[in-house]
Design an enzyme around this catalytic site. Structure first.
Site, PDB file in Angstrom:
ATOM      1  N   ARG A 161      -7.461   6.322   3.904  1.00 45.50           N
ATOM      2  CA  ARG A 161      -6.299   6.133   4.716  1.00 45.50           C
ATOM      3  C   ARG A 161      -6.407   7.787   5.626  1.00 45.50           C
ATOM      4  O   ARG A 161      -5.647   8.525   5.489  1.00 45.50           O
ATOM      5  CB  ARG A 161      -5.003   6.145   4.299  1.00 45.50           C
TER       6      ARG A 161
ATOM      7  N   SER B 108       3.218   0.179   3.239  1.00 49.28           N
ATOM      8  CA  SER B 108       3.292   0.955   2.216  1.00 49.28           C
ATOM      9  C   SER B 108       3.772   2.750   2.108  1.00 49.28           C
ATOM     10  O   SER B 108       3.324   2.932   3.176  1.00 49.28           O
ATOM     11  CB  SER B 108       1.514   1.205   1.583  1.00 49.28           C
TER      12      SER B 108
ATOM     13  N   GLU C 202       2.172   7.666   2.425  1.00 50.23           N
ATOM     14  CA  GLU C 202       0.719   7.670   3.488  1.00 50.23           C
ATOM     15  C   GLU C 202       1.453   7.354   5.250  1.00 50.23           C
ATOM     16  O   GLU C 202       0.388   7.563   6.108  1.00 50.23           O
ATOM     17  CB  GLU C 202       1.222   5.678   2.806  1.00 50.23           C
TER      18      GLU C 202
HETATM   19  P1  FAD Z   1       1.716   4.228  15.047  1.00 50.22           P
HETATM   20  O1  FAD Z   1       2.235   4.384  13.393  1.00 50.22           O
HETATM   21  O2  FAD Z   1       2.113   4.293  16.291  1.00 50.22           O
HETATM   22  O3  FAD Z   1       1.230   6.003  14.674  1.00 50.22           O
HETATM   23  C1  FAD Z   1       0.231   6.066  13.719  1.00 50.22           C
HETATM   24  C2  FAD Z   1      -0.191   8.020  14.241  1.00 50.22           C
HETATM   25  O4  FAD Z   1      -1.359   7.363  14.626  1.00 50.22           O
HETATM   26  C3  FAD Z   1       1.236   8.660  14.518  1.00 50.22           C
HETATM   27  O5  FAD Z   1       0.659  10.032  14.603  1.00 50.22           O
HETATM   28  C4  FAD Z   1       0.190   8.787  15.780  1.00 50.22           C
HETATM   29  O6  FAD Z   1       0.563   9.643  16.556  1.00 50.22           O
HETATM   30  C5  FAD Z   1      -0.885   8.485  15.914  1.00 50.22           C
HETATM   31  N1  FAD Z   1      -1.691   7.532  16.695  1.00 50.22           N
HETATM   32  C6  FAD Z   1      -1.283   5.987  17.266  1.00 50.22           C
HETATM   33  N2  FAD Z   1      -2.094   6.323  18.327  1.00 50.22           N
HETATM   34  C7  FAD Z   1      -2.693   7.064  18.901  1.00 50.22           C
HETATM   35  C8  FAD Z   1      -3.811   7.716  19.821  1.00 50.22           C
HETATM   36  N3  FAD Z   1      -4.403   6.459  20.651  1.00 50.22           N
HETATM   37  N4  FAD Z   1      -4.605   8.462  20.239  1.00 50.22           N
HETATM   38  C9  FAD Z   1      -3.584   9.700  19.234  1.00 50.22           C
HETATM   39  N5  FAD Z   1      -3.055   9.407  18.315  1.00 50.22           N
HETATM   40  C10 FAD Z   1      -2.795   8.164  17.950  1.00 50.22           C
HETATM   41  N6  FAD Z   1      -1.699   0.215   6.734  1.00 50.22           N
HETATM   42  C11 FAD Z   1      -3.111  -0.138   6.156  1.00 50.22           C
HETATM   43  O7  FAD Z   1      -3.753  -0.081   6.423  1.00 50.22           O
HETATM   44  N7  FAD Z   1      -3.563  -1.763   6.325  1.00 50.22           N
HETATM   45  C12 FAD Z   1      -2.543  -2.921   5.794  1.00 50.22           C
HETATM   46  O8  FAD Z   1      -2.373  -3.325   4.766  1.00 50.22           O
HETATM   47  C13 FAD Z   1      -0.718  -2.834   6.345  1.00 50.22           C
HETATM   48  N8  FAD Z   1      -0.315  -2.998   5.866  1.00 50.22           N
HETATM   49  C14 FAD Z   1       1.320  -3.202   6.732  1.00 50.22           C
HETATM   50  C15 FAD Z   1       2.370  -4.013   6.998  1.00 50.22           C
HETATM   51  C16 FAD Z   1       3.148  -3.934   7.657  1.00 50.22           C
HETATM   52  C17 FAD Z   1       4.209  -4.779   7.522  1.00 50.22           C
HETATM   53  C18 FAD Z   1       3.451  -2.990   7.862  1.00 50.22           C
HETATM   54  C19 FAD Z   1       4.699  -2.799   9.167  1.00 50.22           C
HETATM   55  C20 FAD Z   1       2.802  -1.536   8.191  1.00 50.22           C
HETATM   56  C21 FAD Z   1       1.010  -1.795   7.479  1.00 50.22           C
HETATM   57  N9  FAD Z   1       0.151  -0.773   7.439  1.00 50.22           N
HETATM   58  C22 FAD Z   1      -1.174  -1.112   6.646  1.00 50.22           C
HETATM   59  C23 FAD Z   1       0.240   0.293   8.219  1.00 50.22           C
HETATM   60  C24 FAD Z   1      -0.520   0.289   9.913  1.00 50.22           C
HETATM   61  O9  FAD Z   1       0.106  -1.107  10.570  1.00 50.22           O
HETATM   62  C25 FAD Z   1      -1.105   0.939   9.862  1.00 50.22           C
HETATM   63  O10 FAD Z   1      -1.347   2.091   9.528  1.00 50.22           O
HETATM   64  C26 FAD Z   1      -1.164   1.348  11.443  1.00 50.22           C
HETATM   65  O11 FAD Z   1      -2.824   1.420  11.683  1.00 50.22           O
HETATM   66  C27 FAD Z   1      -0.346   1.309  12.430  1.00 50.22           C
HETATM   67  O12 FAD Z   1      -0.336   1.383  13.721  1.00 50.22           O
HETATM   68  P2  FAD Z   1       0.044   1.698  15.090  1.00 50.22           P
HETATM   69  O13 FAD Z   1      -0.404   1.705  16.426  1.00 50.22           O
HETATM   70  O14 FAD Z   1       1.629   1.208  14.865  1.00 50.22           O
HETATM   71  O15 FAD Z   1       0.038   3.608  14.874  1.00 50.22           O
HETATM   72  N1  EPU Z   2       2.126  -3.998  -7.929  1.00 49.54           N
HETATM   73  C1  EPU Z   2       3.638  -4.203  -9.378  1.00 49.54           C
HETATM   74  N2  EPU Z   2       4.480  -3.935  -8.438  1.00 49.54           N
HETATM   75  C2  EPU Z   2       4.806  -3.986  -7.237  1.00 49.54           C
HETATM   76  C3  EPU Z   2       3.475  -3.370  -6.213  1.00 49.54           C
HETATM   77  C4  EPU Z   2       2.086  -4.220  -6.932  1.00 49.54           C
HETATM   78  O1  EPU Z   2       3.306  -4.242 -10.368  1.00 49.54           O
HETATM   79  O2  EPU Z   2       6.133  -3.482  -6.697  1.00 49.54           O
HETATM   80  C5  EPU Z   2       0.380  -3.607  -8.917  1.00 49.54           C
HETATM   81  C6  EPU Z   2      -0.279  -4.982  -9.079  1.00 49.54           C
HETATM   82  O3  EPU Z   2      -0.617  -5.207 -10.406  1.00 49.54           O
HETATM   83  C7  EPU Z   2      -0.754  -5.559  -7.479  1.00 49.54           C
HETATM   84  C8  EPU Z   2      -1.136  -3.769  -8.057  1.00 49.54           C
HETATM   85  O4  EPU Z   2      -0.491  -2.770  -7.461  1.00 49.54           O
HETATM   86  O5  EPU Z   2      -2.118  -6.475  -7.777  1.00 49.54           O
HETATM   87  C9  EPU Z   2      -2.113  -3.804  -6.282  1.00 49.54           C
HETATM   88  O6  EPU Z   2      -0.511  -4.374  -5.406  1.00 49.54           O
HETATM   89  P1  EPU Z   2      -0.661  -4.950  -3.626  1.00 49.54           P
HETATM   90  O7  EPU Z   2      -2.127  -6.059  -3.659  1.00 49.54           O
HETATM   91  O8  EPU Z   2       0.041  -5.457  -3.285  1.00 49.54           O
HETATM   92  O9  EPU Z   2      -1.699  -3.758  -3.823  1.00 49.54           O
HETATM   93  P2  EPU Z   2      -1.357  -2.301  -2.798  1.00 49.54           P
HETATM   94  O10 EPU Z   2      -2.093  -1.324  -3.589  1.00 49.54           O
HETATM   95  O11 EPU Z   2       0.150  -1.882  -2.986  1.00 49.54           O
HETATM   96  C10 EPU Z   2      -2.494  -1.608  -1.174  1.00 49.54           C
HETATM   97  C11 EPU Z   2      -2.537  -0.993   0.821  1.00 49.54           C
HETATM   98  C12 EPU Z   2      -2.267  -1.980   1.777  1.00 49.54           C
HETATM   99  C13 EPU Z   2      -2.894  -3.299   1.318  1.00 49.54           C
HETATM  100  C14 EPU Z   2      -2.906  -3.711  -0.288  1.00 49.54           C
HETATM  101  C15 EPU Z   2      -4.422  -4.719  -0.238  1.00 49.54           C
HETATM  102  C16 EPU Z   2      -1.969   1.467   0.248  1.00 49.54           C
HETATM  103  C17 EPU Z   2      -0.893   2.301  -0.019  1.00 49.54           C
HETATM  104  N3  EPU Z   2      -1.396   0.271   0.644  1.00 49.54           N
HETATM  105  O12 EPU Z   2      -1.036  -2.156  -1.166  1.00 49.54           O
HETATM  106  O13 EPU Z   2      -2.008  -1.421   2.775  1.00 49.54           O
HETATM  107  O14 EPU Z   2      -2.340  -4.384   2.506  1.00 49.54           O
HETATM  108  O15 EPU Z   2      -3.571  -3.070  -0.721  1.00 49.54           O
HETATM  109  O16 EPU Z   2      -5.522  -4.296   0.045  1.00 49.54           O
HETATM  110  O17 EPU Z   2      -3.163   1.329  -0.181  1.00 49.54           O
HETATM  111  C18 EPU Z   2      -0.350   0.045   4.425  1.00 49.54           C
HETATM  112  O18 EPU Z   2      -1.141   0.374   3.872  1.00 49.54           O
HETATM  113  O19 EPU Z   2       1.173   0.184   4.470  1.00 49.54           O
HETATM  114  C19 EPU Z   2      -0.392  -1.600   3.591  1.00 49.54           C
HETATM  115  C20 EPU Z   2       0.489  -2.117   3.537  1.00 49.54           C
END
Ligand code: FAD
Ligand code: EPU
Length: 353
Positions: A166, A236, A332
């Site tokens: 990240r 997250s 995050e």
């Molecule tokens: P924004 O929130 O709009 O911007 C994020 C940052 O980047 C800000 O600081 C902004 O200023 C900067 N920025 C954005 N675009 C530009 C640009 N073109 N130039 C310069 N700066 C810029 N993330 C994961 O890694 N894995 C996941 O599994 C994951 N699951 C998610 C699930 C949910 C339900 C939600 C709500 C979020 C999740 N995220 C996850 C987090 C998020 O989706 C990602 O970090 C995504 O890449 C953010 O994109 P955005 O366009 O919304 O960025």
């Molecule tokens: N767990 C619990 N309780 C909870 C949540 C998680 O016990 O409420 C434990 C379980 O053992 C589970 C493990 O944590 O197996 C991992 O949980 P999960 O697979 O949901 O993934 P995570 O580590 O919580 C990360 C990323 C997610 C990404 C998933 C899947 C970060 C901060 N988050 O979550 O990314 O989708 O893995 O790969 O690294 C995001 O960045 O916004 C995001 C959603």
């Protein structure tokens, strides 16, 4: 001049996935690099702050923003076939999940593990998005940035992007006054499935294909994560902590079931969701801010949570986890104050805000 209307002090409630009801001085949607340059120049001329956003799915606004929020919608996808790979040149205002779907429809396999992640391409690179065994860095070839100081473009090849969990160089060296405008993605043709243990429960057949993986990932995510259209959240809230073996041993001696994942340099990643789950906050809520019960690493806005509600809840979680497990959780997501980004740990440690 710009694609969508520019109005004064509009609300951002429907333009950030946390659904925080704050305002900006102005909201602008840009569809070309020229528009981006013009609006940033104007802001500098009048000494007004500006911030570039994609979907605002990885941020928390803490106050009304005093400047211009620029939503990047610069589009364009060019795909070039090579004998062993596909090269994708993608503008930063394309939606990440649309790219995943497009490639699969074209028979290009390799992005499916990153399906259903909200947000746009620009932030995917900055954040080095990751899920289910794949990170943006694994398929990145280059990231193209634009200096908003002197309007020059620069291509940063993957090995210079300093990608890690990240994190990337775009979070510090190229943060202020730079825009991500394009990324280059390289997908090798010798596709192999990436299957984590958390996916195995959903797999029936031995010979799984990329479409099936895509469907499994979408299903897992729909089951586990809150839909921002219904419940405000930014995914997250905290990062998974990366700790030393020594610290892990201590934790295991106290909590046998703690999940951990070995990393490089004999470090280990532990699950922040598990720490929060095991603290047993018992349905805690501050105003409309609470912890998502199916995935405790996610903080939610049930309806009308204020930034103060979310921050107060995050501070409680942060200090309880620190007291019980001696681990300082790091947010995050990015925190945005009245004038721009604020260091999130300074907010949680009561230094600012
Ligand atoms: P924004 O929130 O709009 O911007 C994020 C940052 O980047 C800000 O600081 C902004 O200023 C900067 N920025 C954005 N675009 C530009 C640009 N073109 N130039 C310069 N700066 C810029 N993330 C994961 O890694 N894995 C996941 O599994 C994951 N699951 C998610 C699930 C949910 C339900 C939600 C709500 C979020 C999740 N995220 C996850 C987090 C998020 O989706 C990602 O970090 C995504 O890449 C953010 O994109 P955005 O366009 O919304 O960025
Ligand atoms: N767990 C619990 N309780 C909870 C949540 C998680 O016990 O409420 C434990 C379980 O053992 C589970 C493990 O944590 O197996 C991992 O949980 P999960 O697979 O949901 O993934 P995570 O580590 O919580 C990360 C990323 C997610 C990404 C998933 C899947 C970060 C901060 N988050 O979550 O990314 O989708 O893995 O790969 O690294 C995001 O960045 O916004 C995001 C959603």
């Amino acid at each position: 001049m710009y694609k969508k209307k520019c109005s004064r002090n509009p609300s951002l409630k429907h333009l950030n996935t946390f659904a925080i009801d704050i305002t900006a001085k102005k909201i602008v949607f840009v569809t070309t690099i020229q528009q981006l340059i013009e609006i940033s120049k104007k802001c500098k001329l009048y000494n007004i702050p500006y911030i570039i956003l994609g979907e605002a799915s990885n941020i928390l606004f803490l106050q009304n923003y005093t400047g211009v929020v620029i939503f990047n919608r610069i589009k364009g996808i060019k795909i070039i076939e090579q004998h062993d790979s596909w090269l994708l040149h993608v503008s930063s205002g394309e939606k990440w999940h649309n790219l995943v779907k497009l490639t699969l429809n074209l028979g290009i396999f390799g992005l499916e593990n990153l399906a259903f992640i909200p947000g746009y391409i620009g932030s995917a690179a900055i954040q080095n998005i990751g899920a289910y065994g794949l990170e943006f860095k694994d398929i990145c070839q280059y990231v193209e940035i634009l200096s908003l100081k002197n309007c020059t473009k620069m291509k940063i090849y993957k090995k210079f992007c300093q990608f890690s969990y990240r994190n990337s160089i775009f979070k510090y060296k190229y943060e202020n006054e730079y825009a991500i405008i394009k990324v280059g993605i390289k997908i090798l043709k010798n596709w192999k499935p990436i299957i984590l243990s958390s996916m195995k429960h959903y797999i029936q057949k031995k010979n799984i294909n990329a479409y099936q993986i895509f469907n499994i990932i979408c299903k897992i995510r729909k089951n586990k994560l809150p839909d921002p259209k219904k419940t405000g959240n930014a995914g997250s809230f905290f990062k998974n902590p990366i700790i030393t073996q020594k610290k892990l041993k201590k934790l295991i001696s106290l909590y046998k079931s703690i999940p951990y994942f070995p990393q490089k340099n004999s470090l280990v990643k532990i699950s922040a969701g598990w720490l929060i789950d095991n603290y047993k906050f018992n349905n805690i809520h501050i105003g409309d801010a609470s912890i998502y019960q199916k995935q405790k690493l996610i903080l939610i806005n049930k309806k009308n949570a204020t930034p103060q509600d979310i921050i107060q809840l995050a501070k409680i979680i942060h200090s309880c986890i620190l007291n019980k497990f001696h681990i300082s959780l790091e947010p995050e997501i990015d925190f945005i104050g009245a004038f721009g980004k604020i260091k999130s740990l300074d907010v949680l440690n009561h230094k600012v805000y």
